[in-house]
Design a protein around this motif. Sequence first.
Motif, mmCIF file in Angstrom:
data_model
loop_
_atom_site.group_PDB
_atom_site.id
_atom_site.type_symbol
_atom_site.label_atom_id
_atom_site.label_comp_id
_atom_site.label_asym_id
_atom_site.label_seq_id
_atom_site.Cartn_x
_atom_site.Cartn_y
_atom_site.Cartn_z
ATOM 1 N N ARG A 517 0.823 -1.206 0.000
ATOM 2 C CA ARG A 517 0.000 0.000 0.000
ATOM 3 C C ARG A 517 0.865 1.268 0.000
ATOM 4 O O ARG A 517 0.468 2.300 0.490
ATOM 5 N N LEU A 634 -9.164 -7.620 11.035
ATOM 6 C CA LEU A 634 -9.876 -7.943 9.797
ATOM 7 C C LEU A 634 -10.534 -6.702 9.206
ATOM 8 O O LEU A 634 -10.506 -6.477 7.984
ATOM 9 N N ALA A 635 -11.127 -5.883 10.095
ATOM 10 C CA ALA A 635 -11.740 -4.648 9.597
ATOM 11 C C ALA A 635 -10.684 -3.682 9.078
ATOM 12 O O ALA A 635 -10.900 -2.968 8.092
ATOM 13 N N ARG A 637 -7.933 -4.385 7.562
ATOM 14 C CA ARG A 637 -7.490 -4.755 6.213
ATOM 15 C C ARG A 637 -8.416 -4.165 5.150
ATOM 16 O O ARG A 637 -7.967 -3.698 4.111
ATOM 17 N N ARG A 638 -9.703 -4.165 5.435
ATOM 18 C CA ARG A 638 -10.642 -3.602 4.473
ATOM 19 C C ARG A 638 -10.560 -2.082 4.453
ATOM 20 O O ARG A 638 -10.613 -1.449 3.393
ATOM 21 N N ILE A 639 -10.401 -1.495 5.646
ATOM 22 C CA ILE A 639 -10.387 -0.030 5.726
ATOM 23 C C ILE A 639 -9.157 0.537 5.022
ATOM 24 O O ILE A 639 -9.228 1.570 4.347
ATOM 25 N N SER A 641 -7.667 -0.402 2.459
ATOM 26 C CA SER A 641 -7.788 -0.386 0.997
ATOM 27 C C SER A 641 -8.673 0.757 0.507
ATOM 28 O O SER A 641 -8.809 0.948 -0.705
ATOM 29 N N ARG A 642 -9.281 1.479 1.444
ATOM 30 C CA ARG A 642 -10.130 2.607 1.092
ATOM 31 C C ARG A 642 -9.594 3.847 1.806
ATOM 32 O O ARG A 642 -9.874 4.059 2.983
#
Length: 926
Positions: A517, A634-635, A637-639, A641-642
Amino acid sequence: MRRPEGELDALARSTRHAANRADPADPADAADAAGSVDRADAADTAAECPGGPDRAPVHSAAVSRLGAAHPRQEGPTDLRLVPPALAAWATAALTLDAPAEWVIGVVAICLVVGGALLMARRHRAHVPVPDRAADGPRTNGAERVGRGTPWPRVSIAAVLLCAAAAAASAGLHGADLRRGPVPALARQYAHVTADVELTSDPRLTRPRIGGDHVAPTAVLLNAEVRRVKKPDGTVLATRAPVLVIVDARSGPSGGGSSRAGSGGSPRAGSEGSPGAPGGGSERGVWLSLLPSTRVRVSAQAVPATVGGDRIGAVLRVRGGGPPEVVAEASGVQRFAGRLRSGLREATDGLDADARALLPGFVVGDTSRVPVELDEAFKATDLTHLLAVSGANFTILLALFIGPPGLAQRVERRGLAPRLGIPLRATALVGGALTLGFVIVCRPDPSVLRAAACGSIALLAIATGRRRSLIPALATAVLLLVLYDPWLARSYGFLLSVLATGALLTLAPRWSAALQRRRVPPGPAEALAAAAAAQAVCAPVVAVLSARVSLVAVPCNLLAEFAVAPATVLGFATLATAPVAMPVAKGLAWCASWPAGWIADIARTGAAMPGAGVDWPGNWTGALLLAVVTVVVVLAGRRIMSRPRIFLAALVVFLLVVVQPPPLTRMITGWPPPGWRFAMCDVGQGDTTVLAAGDGTGVVVDAGPDPALADRCLRALGITRIPLVVLTHFHADHVAGLPGVLRERSVGAIETTGFEEPVDQAEFVRRQAAARRIPVTRAVAGQERRTGHLMWRVLWPPPSTGPAPEGPNDASVTMLVRSAGLTLLILGDLEPTAQRALLRSPAAVELGAVDVVKVAHHGSAYQDPDLIRAVAPRLALISVGADNLYGHPAPSTLAALRAGGATVMRTDEDGAIAVAGAAQGLRVARD
């Protein structure tokens, strides 16, 4: 499980920790193990490839730092040693206090079953394998393992044999606590004369507030009884581990300590502790003793009330003069003591933080670390820096042999190749360095962990064998548990292994994810290491402290840049002090800058209003926190990417931690607009704040806890204090003074003229002198004003009057006026002084008041005539929840309510603020 060393302090009190040094995030132990990284693939492949080194392929992981390579490029992790290590760990923890017959049974069963499995494997190894060339391709070894023929049996046998060895070792170590004359004499509470050999540095118990006084501290020594004389005169030779508690008299001044830096330096003070004893007189002599010294003591033997530790009995030595030394310390310990003493001398001229921290970074001497700084390190999970863990040793190894990833390459860096030392000679010199490290820093569990991991690294260098990191960690765990089974119950050991495992498994993956990233490699590795260690260690830390730190990761990340220079310069100071003290002082001055940076990070992080959250301090709470951590990861990892959502989440996190006063006031309504008086919730003690303008307030009393006092003032937005009034010198009113003074502009401190207890009056003077704050005395008749706030001192009378019966009756009593509201602050006045106040000329000023700060936490000792005379509309009681004194008394509550007062108390209502004017008094709670 055995809690860290601080729990011996708890044993001394009841006979904390529950305090000391569990290194919650010890990334360095992982770096120790990193030294066992494979010999550079380039060199190995060059030896195997016929094309020569120029044509040898180079594996990407071999030329990258730990965490820099993609973890899946290194192939599957070798986990074969992990089950035996875990089996040994669990078995040792369970069998340390098991009956002998159970231990023998476990050992026998494991040996028989393990041996049978090995014999069965040996028999199968002689069975010819049929040639299946005609039927199909020949199976390779990996396929045979997959079909479960020999290897599972070998693995199970290894687990059982390691469990047998751990049970035998634990059984023998545990038996030391039950056998022999010393445990029997302890059960009889006998008075004995014993020759004991010290196995640790002497240390002081932490000063502890007990109501209105500071509980006396004592010297603690871990030792082994070698010879004991029973009450009937019988002399027996034995070998039993004990804890010696010495209630020796203290010297004239100084500070308390959590650990004394032995080696000819009896001054072992935790500067800034209320009522902390000094290092002179008998106590100073005890604190100057070195490990391996043998002393003769006359003591009462009592059983150890805290289980799970290597203590067969407690020997309580009550005064009786300085120790009688039977045999001096060994030459090695005397040399190490001179080194540590030289380090302390070299740091004497530094500022308080560097003087306190540098000996801790280098040799674990935390004797000068004040209580408030120690608490700040705990709140930010930086205590591992003071534990002489793998961090210190890794930095030394990296300086000598170079970074672990390059230590076995031709391009290796460090002092060794620059000095022309061959690779295997480097391992030998490193071994000598390891031994010296253990001797100078003492063979404590954290030091042994670091030395074990470092030894594996050196062995890898010397033999040239390729080893993975997880087997190195498993080997270190297995060897340490077999050598010292008590580590199996040590929270410090558990935290160190968890942190190391996280750095070897999670950190490389998280670092790679961050780099994908577009995070630069250096920051990515540092952030991944701090986050991974914190994620796996937080549940265990929550069990120990019942609190979860929200600032641990950023604080560890910021401190990392200063740890290496502080440690390297500190060890240079240690080495040069015996031969060139001026040079050592210059090096110490250079090291003071990074040390001060780390102290500032700890204090700043701990002072954040949202630095941590309370959490259940049990294993159920630990499991819940582990689940929460998994969800957050886990959350996250998603955050990540945004970017927009990530930025918003980061802003929310910062707002939660920093809690800016305007935003906090908007959300919580605390403090209420236009507040005049506020009573802080500081437990069983007093702290009252009188508003005197924007960010300005007069503080009356400081409570028993600096952290609670500081937190309340921050929530109220107080940055300037024209005057601190200390009604009297009891600890529950003055011990929190460092928190009141922290990072605030203070004009003066005003106290009563009755300076008892003496030690706490001296503590206040030391705090004021350190910050150059003038100290004045309050006398009845004084009037002062600041802004819209004015007050008049009603008590105590001039010194020409009758002497008060005690500190409580000498309390400063004030009548305060602000915007038409009147507040009467009674300190801890008791009925005798309350009646004298009613008869004094100041009584003319009394009459009915709007608010009264009830005397002495609402105790039963109140004069009903005074309650009727002041007839308050609101009565405020500052009291601790579940206190042992029965405060507030039901009779006092009934008398106040009978007079028409609304009663509010901090144990039920929290912090309380009074706002409005005489016509419309308003009350708010935090």
